[in-house]
Design a protein around this motif. Structure first.
Motif, PDB file in Angstrom:
ATOM      1  N   LYS A  75      37.520   5.731 -35.060  1.00 43.68           N
ATOM      2  CA  LYS A  75      38.927   5.422 -34.793  1.00 43.68           C
ATOM      3  C   LYS A  75      39.846   6.552 -35.254  1.00 43.68           C
ATOM      4  CE  LYS A  75      38.493   0.381 -34.990  1.00 43.68           C
ATOM      5  NZ  LYS A  75      38.892  -0.863 -35.694  1.00 43.68           N
ATOM      6  N   GLY A  76      40.747   6.939 -34.369  1.00 44.01           N
ATOM      7  CA  GLY A  76      41.728   7.946 -34.726  1.00 44.01           C
ATOM      8  C   GLY A  76      41.218   9.371 -34.759  1.00 44.01           C
ATOM      9  N   LYS A  77      39.945   9.563 -34.458  1.00 45.67           N
ATOM     10  CA  LYS A  77      39.367  10.908 -34.491  1.00 45.67           C
ATOM     11  C   LYS A  77      39.372  11.533 -33.098  1.00 45.67           C
ATOM     12  CE  LYS A  77      36.227  10.169 -38.420  1.00 45.67           C
ATOM     13  NZ  LYS A  77      34.823  10.188 -38.870  1.00 45.67           N
ATOM     14  N   ASN A  78      39.561  12.821 -33.041  1.00 44.35           N
ATOM     15  CA  ASN A  78      39.464  13.558 -31.783  1.00 44.35           C
ATOM     16  C   ASN A  78      37.988  13.703 -31.421  1.00 44.35           C
ATOM     17  OD1 ASN A  78      39.667  15.275 -29.612  1.00 44.35           O
ATOM     18  ND2 ASN A  78      40.251  17.069 -30.809  1.00 44.35           N
ATOM     19  N   LEU A  79      37.569  13.039 -30.348  1.00 43.89           N
ATOM     20  CA  LEU A  79      36.146  13.004 -29.996  1.00 43.89           C
ATOM     21  C   LEU A  79      35.658  14.247 -29.257  1.00 43.89           C
ATOM     22  CD1 LEU A  79      35.737   9.296 -28.813  1.00 43.89           C
ATOM     23  CD2 LEU A  79      35.320  10.263 -31.074  1.00 43.89           C
ATOM     24  N   LYS A  80      36.576  15.128 -28.917  1.00 42.61           N
ATOM     25  CA  LYS A  80      36.200  16.309 -28.128  1.00 42.61           C
ATOM     26  C   LYS A  80      35.057  17.121 -28.743  1.00 42.61           C
ATOM     27  CE  LYS A  80      38.079  20.490 -25.970  1.00 42.61           C
ATOM     28  NZ  LYS A  80      39.292  21.329 -25.772  1.00 42.61           N
ATOM     29  N   PRO A  81      35.055  17.385 -30.063  1.00 39.33           N
ATOM     30  CA  PRO A  81      33.971  18.185 -30.655  1.00 39.33           C
ATOM     31  C   PRO A  81      32.583  17.578 -30.458  1.00 39.33           C
ATOM     32  CG  PRO A  81      35.818  18.075 -32.158  1.00 39.33           C
ATOM     33  CD  PRO A  81      36.118  17.111 -31.045  1.00 39.33           C
ATOM     34  N   ILE A  82      32.450  16.246 -30.647  1.00 43.55           N
ATOM     35  CA  ILE A  82      31.106  15.679 -30.499  1.00 43.55           C
ATOM     36  C   ILE A  82      30.750  15.399 -29.039  1.00 43.55           C
ATOM     37  CG2 ILE A  82      30.748  14.756 -32.807  1.00 43.55           C
ATOM     38  CD1 ILE A  82      31.723  12.096 -31.913  1.00 43.55           C
ATOM     39  N   ILE A  83      31.735  15.286 -28.180  1.00 46.29           N
ATOM     40  CA  ILE A  83      31.436  15.179 -26.744  1.00 46.29           C
ATOM     41  C   ILE A  83      30.852  16.506 -26.259  1.00 46.29           C
ATOM     42  CG2 ILE A  83      32.454  14.991 -24.440  1.00 46.29           C
ATOM     43  CD1 ILE A  83      34.405  12.917 -25.617  1.00 46.29           C
ATOM     44  N   ILE A  84      31.401  17.616 -26.766  1.00 50.90           N
ATOM     45  CA  ILE A  84      30.863  18.940 -26.427  1.00 50.90           C
ATOM     46  C   ILE A  84      29.423  19.054 -26.928  1.00 50.90           C
ATOM     47  CG2 ILE A  84      31.039  21.415 -26.920  1.00 50.90           C
ATOM     48  CD1 ILE A  84      34.090  21.049 -26.989  1.00 50.90           C
ATOM     49  N   VAL A  85      29.176  18.571 -28.157  1.00 53.50           N
ATOM     50  CA  VAL A  85      27.812  18.573 -28.719  1.00 53.50           C
ATOM     51  C   VAL A  85      26.866  17.813 -27.802  1.00 53.50           C
ATOM     52  CG1 VAL A  85      26.378  17.669 -30.580  1.00 53.50           C
ATOM     53  CG2 VAL A  85      28.499  18.850 -31.133  1.00 53.50           C
ATOM     54  N   ALA A  86      27.276  16.607 -27.386  1.00 47.29           N
ATOM     55  CA  ALA A  86      26.426  15.747 -26.559  1.00 47.29           C
ATOM     56  C   ALA A  86      26.167  16.338 -25.174  1.00 47.29           C
ATOM     57  CB  ALA A  86      27.063  14.364 -26.419  1.00 47.29           C
ATOM     58  N   ILE A  87      27.128  17.077 -24.646  1.00 48.51           N
ATOM     59  CA  ILE A  87      26.938  17.719 -23.339  1.00 48.51           C
ATOM     60  C   ILE A  87      25.843  18.777 -23.435  1.00 48.51           C
ATOM     61  CG2 ILE A  87      28.004  19.271 -21.644  1.00 48.51           C
ATOM     62  CD1 ILE A  87      30.630  17.709 -22.107  1.00 48.51           C
ATOM     63  N   LYS A 184      30.549  23.012 -36.274  1.00 48.36           N
ATOM     64  CA  LYS A 184      32.011  23.007 -36.187  1.00 48.36           C
ATOM     65  C   LYS A 184      32.597  21.586 -36.278  1.00 48.36           C
ATOM     66  CE  LYS A 184      34.139  25.797 -33.320  1.00 48.36           C
ATOM     67  NZ  LYS A 184      34.572  26.499 -32.105  1.00 48.36           N
ATOM     68  N   ALA A 185      31.767  20.577 -35.992  1.00 47.01           N
ATOM     69  CA  ALA A 185      32.257  19.187 -35.983  1.00 47.01           C
ATOM     70  C   ALA A 185      32.279  18.605 -37.394  1.00 47.01           C
ATOM     71  CB  ALA A 185      31.380  18.336 -35.050  1.00 47.01           C
ATOM     72  N   THR A 186      33.075  19.208 -38.254  1.00 48.31           N
ATOM     73  CA  THR A 186      33.086  18.824 -39.673  1.00 48.31           C
ATOM     74  C   THR A 186      33.747  17.469 -39.940  1.00 48.31           C
ATOM     75  OG1 THR A 186      35.122  20.119 -39.930  1.00 48.31           O
ATOM     76  CG2 THR A 186      33.047  21.213 -40.486  1.00 48.31           C
ATOM     77  N   ALA A 187      34.486  16.951 -38.972  1.00 46.68           N
ATOM     78  CA  ALA A 187      35.184  15.675 -39.178  1.00 46.68           C
ATOM     79  C   ALA A 187      34.261  14.474 -38.970  1.00 46.68           C
ATOM     80  CB  ALA A 187      36.379  15.576 -38.227  1.00 46.68           C
ATOM     81  N   PHE A 188      33.022  14.735 -38.546  1.00 50.32           N
ATOM     82  CA  PHE A 188      32.113  13.636 -38.215  1.00 50.32           C
ATOM     83  C   PHE A 188      30.867  13.664 -39.096  1.00 50.32           C
ATOM     84  CE2 PHE A 188      34.578  14.748 -34.493  1.00 50.32           C
ATOM     85  CZ  PHE A 188      35.025  13.514 -34.035  1.00 50.32           C
ATOM     86  N   THR A 189      30.334  12.478 -39.358  1.00 51.46           N
ATOM     87  CA  THR A 189      29.088  12.373 -40.126  1.00 51.46           C
ATOM     88  C   THR A 189      27.902  12.601 -39.188  1.00 51.46           C
ATOM     89  OG1 THR A 189      28.814   9.992 -39.702  1.00 51.46           O
ATOM     90  CG2 THR A 189      30.154  10.637 -41.618  1.00 51.46           C
ATOM     91  N   GLY A 190      26.725  12.814 -39.788  1.00 54.84           N
ATOM     92  CA  GLY A 190      25.518  12.992 -38.994  1.00 54.84           C
ATOM     93  C   GLY A 190      25.232  11.776 -38.129  1.00 54.84           C
ATOM     94  N   ALA A 191      25.509  10.574 -38.666  1.00 52.64           N
ATOM     95  CA  ALA A 191      25.270   9.339 -37.918  1.00 52.64           C
ATOM     96  C   ALA A 191      26.200   9.237 -36.710  1.00 52.64           C
ATOM     97  CB  ALA A 191      25.464   8.127 -38.832  1.00 52.64           C
TER      98      ALA A 191
END
Length: 313
Positions: A75-87, A184-191
């Motif tokens: 919630k409230g996080k910019n998902l762009k960094p992990i969407i790029i990871v998933a792509i 680069k996706a420092t705002a997100f946990t490994g999970a």
């Protein structure tokens, strides 16, 4: 003040130990997956295997999240960094790897995929501006030599498939970029990163498998296969829980803890594990060159992770 420095040093050392253990665990799981992948692809297409692998992994992790066993807060996080990871991984990587392996020989695909640590080193240097130290460069190059030695030990054949070479190159580049963007996706946990990766993989490969099954008139087979074939179910469960949940999670934690350069240096371990698994479980031949290659790989991993003078890593 000295006590504070000591605590920070201990935290840093613990972080490195956790990262290295996660990298080893991840590559061990991937190495053992060779057994299950070989078993499953004799039963169904690669797309069928990928679709069930990611769908089951996503469902299992979603149940864990709903039960509170795994904490996910997007919630409230910019998902762009992990969407790029998933792509980049799993989507582009697995498409490239699957098509590439299917279009080339085993030795060719093995040689291409062995270049992942080198590509990761280059991507980290160019994009993250993280200069690798001399032991890392030496270790990764030695590991590459060891992997190539074990690949060519079983015989060198050529397909001369331009499509296969292109797709394997795409896979190598995608994996390298995946590692960079995880770092680069420092705002997100490994999970959290793992969960989005699984969601992207499930949606993409399930759709592709449904299209393939519909075109071949085998949609019913696709849907019921895990319930009718125990060997396929076993293989898919290992890949879903082991490779897609545990290994992805450990890979993401390793990259966040020790960086892409050091994590990439452990990739050759999966080759050693797959060789040993093939010999012990499938009774495959084990040549002297494979033994030498395995020793060289382990030596490369060790050199890449030597603690330099002054305590720098």
């Amino acid at each position: 003040m000295p006590q504070s420095k000591s605590k920070n040093k201990n935290k840093s050392e613990n972080k490195i130990i956790i990262g290295c253990l996660c990298a080893i665990g991840c590559e061990t799981i991937f190495g053992l997956s060779y057994i299950f992948t070989k078993q499953a692809t004799n039963i169904a297409s690669s797309l069928t295997l990928l679709s069930w692998r990611f769908v089951l992994a996503f469902l299992i992790m979603s149940i864990c999240v709903a039960a509170g066993a795994i904490k996910i807060n997007l919630k409230g996080k910019n998902l762009k960094p992990i969407i790029i990871v998933a792509i980049f991984d799993p989507i582009i990587y697995f498409v490239g790897e699957t098509v590439g392996i299917g279009s080339t020989t085993a030795s060719e695909s093995g040689a291409f995929l062995a270049c992942i640590p080198v590509a990761s080193l280059i991507a980290s240097t160019l994009i993250l501006r993280k200069e690798p130290n001399r032991p890392q460069v030496m270790g990764i190059c030695i590991t590459l030599a060891g992997v190539l030695m074990t690949v060519f030990a079983v015989g060198l054949t050529a397909s001369f498939s331009a499509t296969g070479y292109l797709m394997l190159t795409v896979a190598v580049a995608a994996y390298a970029l995946y590692g960079v963007y995880v770092e680069k996706a420092t705002a997100f946990t490994g999970a959290e990163i793992t969960y989005i990766m699984l969601a992207a993989g499930a949606a993409t490969f399930a759709l592709c498998a449904i299209i393939e099954g519909s075109l071949k008139g085998q949609l019913g087979t696709l849907i019921t296969l895990p319930f009718r074939n125990m060997d396929f179910l076993t293989a898919v469960l290992y890949q879903a829980i082991g490779c897609s949940i545990l290994a992805f999670f450990m890979s993401n934690v390793a990259i966040a803890s020790i960086g892409m350069n050091r994590t990439a240096s452990f990739i050759g371990i999966s080759t050693v594990v797959s060789i040993l698994a093939g010999v012990v479980l499938l009774h495959e031949n084990f040549t002297a060159w494979q033994l030498v290659g395995a020793i060289v790989i382990i030596a490369g991993v060790y050199i890449a992770n030597i603690k330099q003078k002054g305590g720098s890593q």
